[in-house]
Design a protein around this motif. Structure first.
Motif, PDB file in Angstrom:
ATOM      1  N   THR A 176      30.428  32.829  41.326  1.00 27.17           N
ATOM      2  CA  THR A 176      29.123  32.165  41.414  1.00 27.17           C
ATOM      3  C   THR A 176      28.767  31.575  40.044  1.00 27.17           C
ATOM      4  O   THR A 176      28.341  32.310  39.134  1.00 27.17           O
ATOM      5  CB  THR A 176      28.032  33.162  41.847  1.00 27.17           C
ATOM      6  OG1 THR A 176      28.451  33.830  43.043  1.00 27.17           O
ATOM      7  CG2 THR A 176      26.710  32.449  42.094  1.00 27.17           C
ATOM      8  N   PRO A 177      28.978  30.275  39.865  1.00 28.15           N
ATOM      9  CA  PRO A 177      28.682  29.659  38.556  1.00 28.15           C
ATOM     10  C   PRO A 177      27.177  29.641  38.264  1.00 28.15           C
ATOM     11  O   PRO A 177      26.340  29.570  39.174  1.00 28.15           O
ATOM     12  CB  PRO A 177      29.247  28.244  38.686  1.00 28.15           C
ATOM     13  CG  PRO A 177      30.144  28.271  39.879  1.00 28.15           C
ATOM     14  CD  PRO A 177      29.575  29.315  40.790  1.00 28.15           C
ATOM     15  N   ASP A 178      26.852  29.683  36.970  1.00 29.55           N
ATOM     16  CA  ASP A 178      25.469  29.545  36.509  1.00 29.55           C
ATOM     17  C   ASP A 178      25.242  28.077  36.157  1.00 29.55           C
ATOM     18  O   ASP A 178      25.852  27.567  35.210  1.00 29.55           O
ATOM     19  CB  ASP A 178      25.240  30.443  35.283  1.00 29.55           C
ATOM     20  CG  ASP A 178      23.774  30.489  34.874  1.00 29.55           C
ATOM     21  OD1 ASP A 178      23.053  29.501  35.131  1.00 29.55           O
ATOM     22  OD2 ASP A 178      23.355  31.505  34.287  1.00 29.55           O
ATOM     23  N   PRO A 179      24.399  27.370  36.897  1.00 26.87           N
ATOM     24  CA  PRO A 179      24.240  25.924  36.645  1.00 26.87           C
ATOM     25  C   PRO A 179      23.819  25.613  35.210  1.00 26.87           C
ATOM     26  O   PRO A 179      24.295  24.627  34.628  1.00 26.87           O
ATOM     27  CB  PRO A 179      23.160  25.506  37.647  1.00 26.87           C
ATOM     28  CG  PRO A 179      23.223  26.542  38.724  1.00 26.87           C
ATOM     29  CD  PRO A 179      23.598  27.821  38.035  1.00 26.87           C
ATOM     30  N   ALA A 180      22.929  26.410  34.646  1.00 25.49           N
ATOM     31  CA  ALA A 180      22.469  26.126  33.279  1.00 25.49           C
ATOM     32  C   ALA A 180      23.617  26.240  32.285  1.00 25.49           C
ATOM     33  O   ALA A 180      23.775  25.395  31.380  1.00 25.49           O
ATOM     34  CB  ALA A 180      21.330  27.079  32.915  1.00 25.49           C
ATOM     35  N   LEU A 218      26.815  25.944  32.947  1.00 28.01           N
ATOM     36  CA  LEU A 218      27.745  24.846  33.199  1.00 28.01           C
ATOM     37  C   LEU A 218      27.292  23.580  32.491  1.00 28.01           C
ATOM     38  O   LEU A 218      28.100  22.853  31.894  1.00 28.01           O
ATOM     39  CB  LEU A 218      27.868  24.595  34.707  1.00 28.01           C
ATOM     40  CG  LEU A 218      28.588  25.635  35.553  1.00 28.01           C
ATOM     41  CD1 LEU A 218      28.624  25.202  37.019  1.00 28.01           C
ATOM     42  CD2 LEU A 218      30.007  25.859  35.057  1.00 28.01           C
ATOM     43  N   LEU A 219      25.990  23.298  32.572  1.00 29.06           N
ATOM     44  CA  LEU A 219      25.470  22.093  31.929  1.00 29.06           C
ATOM     45  C   LEU A 219      25.589  22.174  30.420  1.00 29.06           C
ATOM     46  O   LEU A 219      25.954  21.199  29.749  1.00 29.06           O
ATOM     47  CB  LEU A 219      24.006  21.901  32.344  1.00 29.06           C
ATOM     48  CG  LEU A 219      23.317  20.636  31.837  1.00 29.06           C
ATOM     49  CD1 LEU A 219      24.030  19.386  32.379  1.00 29.06           C
ATOM     50  CD2 LEU A 219      21.842  20.623  32.232  1.00 29.06           C
ATOM     51  N   THR A 265      32.468  21.385  34.885  1.00 30.12           N
ATOM     52  CA  THR A 265      32.184  21.112  36.291  1.00 30.12           C
ATOM     53  C   THR A 265      32.867  22.162  37.179  1.00 30.12           C
ATOM     54  O   THR A 265      33.711  22.952  36.714  1.00 30.12           O
ATOM     55  CB  THR A 265      32.686  19.716  36.699  1.00 30.12           C
ATOM     56  OG1 THR A 265      34.119  19.675  36.567  1.00 30.12           O
ATOM     57  CG2 THR A 265      32.062  18.639  35.820  1.00 30.12           C
ATOM     58  N   VAL A 266      32.501  22.143  38.469  1.00 29.89           N
ATOM     59  CA  VAL A 266      33.118  23.071  39.416  1.00 29.89           C
ATOM     60  C   VAL A 266      34.605  22.789  39.555  1.00 29.89           C
ATOM     61  O   VAL A 266      35.421  23.716  39.690  1.00 29.89           O
ATOM     62  CB  VAL A 266      32.397  22.986  40.783  1.00 29.89           C
ATOM     63  CG1 VAL A 266      33.118  23.840  41.826  1.00 29.89           C
ATOM     64  CG2 VAL A 266      30.945  23.415  40.654  1.00 29.89           C
TER      65      VAL A 266
END
Length: 471
Positions: A201-205, A207-208, A213-214
């Motif tokens: 489960t990636p953490d969007p923050a 990742l940014l 990217t996924v």
């Protein structure tokens, strides 16, 4: 020296040349019949046993699995391109397809005279050329349709204490490999249970912030989770193949996978930008046995294998595996095709024994001749054993069709034997000797018996012209 006219003459028996042919060659004929019976008895144990005859249906099925892709997208990027590509296969008569969400099935129908093994190779070649144009996530399987495509055995794995993901692992890694390597087993299909997996489960923050990217995560996992060889290592005049294992088995190991490096050269690991936890694959079909969630194992046989032999081997292997299963795990059969074969063989056996009994009783009651009854009783097993030689030479098997035909033919054999024996006894009662009575009976009954035997054959002869699945 000439004998006087009134001297007594010695009356010599008639020459053997005047005897009937079956009397002159009685011993060779008896030897030939006994030899054929022994050969037939031996070949009976080598003839394959199955429920249905070995039939190559002129149909090839192409199955495609592509996750949860929408139907419209499946139709455009997978189903239609495959349909257009397979049109070049020689002998193709019709193409049908069924497209659903994430999966598609393309059915190819050919002429009944087609060599389906060669045709399958041609279809595989077309599919291999198409693989580059299909999505990389699409899994394509091709197989020809035969009676061996259907399972002959089925086992259910249930437990009240062991979780479903553990049952799936037992079925996949403990039971399936041991059954799959048995002689005559083509494949073992595992259904049901919960397939274990790891959920990332990636953490969007994060990742940014890291600029990841996924797709970068997917590529890093695919690139890392493998076993590879760096090459050969030469040492003391020996070449050693080196292996490097990058397989991951725990969430901690997955978290150590390096996705990329930052601008400062610091490696960014998967655990820094995502949460990893054990999980199970989504379940879309519930599988139960006796009202409980279970894992099913379906055993498929090879086309030319013996159903009874394969079933016996699998049953023996399962009994060896049973004591090694964890406490609380139960494995039970829910389907066994070999029982149908056993029942068919038993019906033929019963038909033969009943025919022998009835024919012997009728001959004893009406002819009052135990010898004739014995001869009639020997005709049936002799005919069946010689028929086994024909089955072996023609490549047939013991199945519902052939066993049913043997059971029906027993009545015809008994009828002919009774008619001939009754006529022989009639001539014996008229004062003829044994061989003379046999010769007279054969002269009178040969043509009528041939006609009565050919009549049912002629009646069913048009069935040969029936084509398709019915034929």
């Amino acid at each position: 020296m000439d004998l006087p006219p009134d001297s007594p003459r010695v009356v010599r028996p008639s020459s053997k040349r005047d005897a009937p042919w079956f009397q002159r060659f009685s011993r060779p004929i008896l030897f030939l019949i006994v030899s054929l019976m022994l050969v037939g008895a031996y070949l009976a144990f080598t003839i394959p046993v199955a429920v249905f005859p070995n039939t190559d249906f002129p149909r090839i099925v192409i199955g495609i699995d592509n996750g949860v892709t929408p139907i419209d997208q499946m139709l455009v990027i997978i189903t239609r391109p495959i349909e257009e590509a397979v049109n070049s296969v020689p002998g193709l008569r019709k193409v049908q397809s069924i497209t659903s969400r994430g999966s598609a099935e393309v059915d190819l129908f050919f002429d009944w005279n087609s060599d389906m093994i060669l045709t399958l190779q041609r279809v595989d070649a077309v599919v291999a050329r198409m693989q580059a144009e299909l999505p990389p996530t699409a899994k394509v399987e091709t197989h020809r349709l035969t009676f061996a495509s259907f399972p002959i055995l089925g086992y259910s794995l249930t437990s009240d204490t062991i979780p479903q993901n553990r049952l799936w692992e037992i079925a996949t890694y403990d039971i399936k490999p041991r059954v799959n390597r048995l002689d005559g087993v083509a494949s073992v299909l595992v259904q049901g249970g919960r397939v274990p997996e790891f959920q990332v489960t990636p953490d969007p923050a994060r990742l940014l912030t890291a600029g990841i990217t996924v797709n970068d995560i997917l590529e890093a996992i695919r690139r890392t989770n493998l076993i590879d060889s760096p090459g050969l290592i030469e040492n003391n005049h020996q070449l050693v193949l080196g292996l490097i294992s990058g397989q991951v088995r725990t969430p901690e190991q997955i978290g150590q996978i390096v996705v990329k490096s930052s601008t400062a050269g610091i490696p960014i690991r998967l655990g820094d930008i995502a949460k990893i936890a054990p999980s199970v694959a989504p379940v879309y079909t519930m599988v139960t046995a006796n009202g409980k969630p279970s894992v099913l194992l379906s055993v498929h046989r090879q086309p030319d294998s013996n159903t009874l032999d394969v079933a016996n081997e699998v049953h023996s292997q399962i009994e060896e595996i049973r004591p090694t299963l964890p406490p609380g795990v139960h494995i039970e059969p829910f389907y066994d095709q070999s029982t149908i074969v056993h029942e068919s063989i038993a019906s033929v056996r019963d038909a033969v024994l009943l025919g022998l009994l009835l024919s012997s009783v009728i001959l004893v009651l009406f002819l009052r001749d135990w010898g004739s009854s014995l001869v009639a009783g020997l005709v049936i097993p002799a005919t069946l054993l010689i028929t086994f030689i024909v089955l072996k030479l023609t490549g047939e098997s013991f199945n519902l069709m052939t066993l049913g035909g043997l059971a029906a033919a027993v009545g015809l054999v008994i009828d002919d034997a009774i008619v001939v024996l009754e006529n022989i006894v009639l001539h014996r009662d008229a004062g003829q000797r044994r061989f003379e009575a046999i010769q007279s009976a054969l002269q009178e009954m040969t043509i009528p018996l041939i006609g009565s035997t050919i009549t049912p054959i002629v009646v069913f002869l048009p069935l040969i012209s029936i084509t398709g699945v019915t034929g």
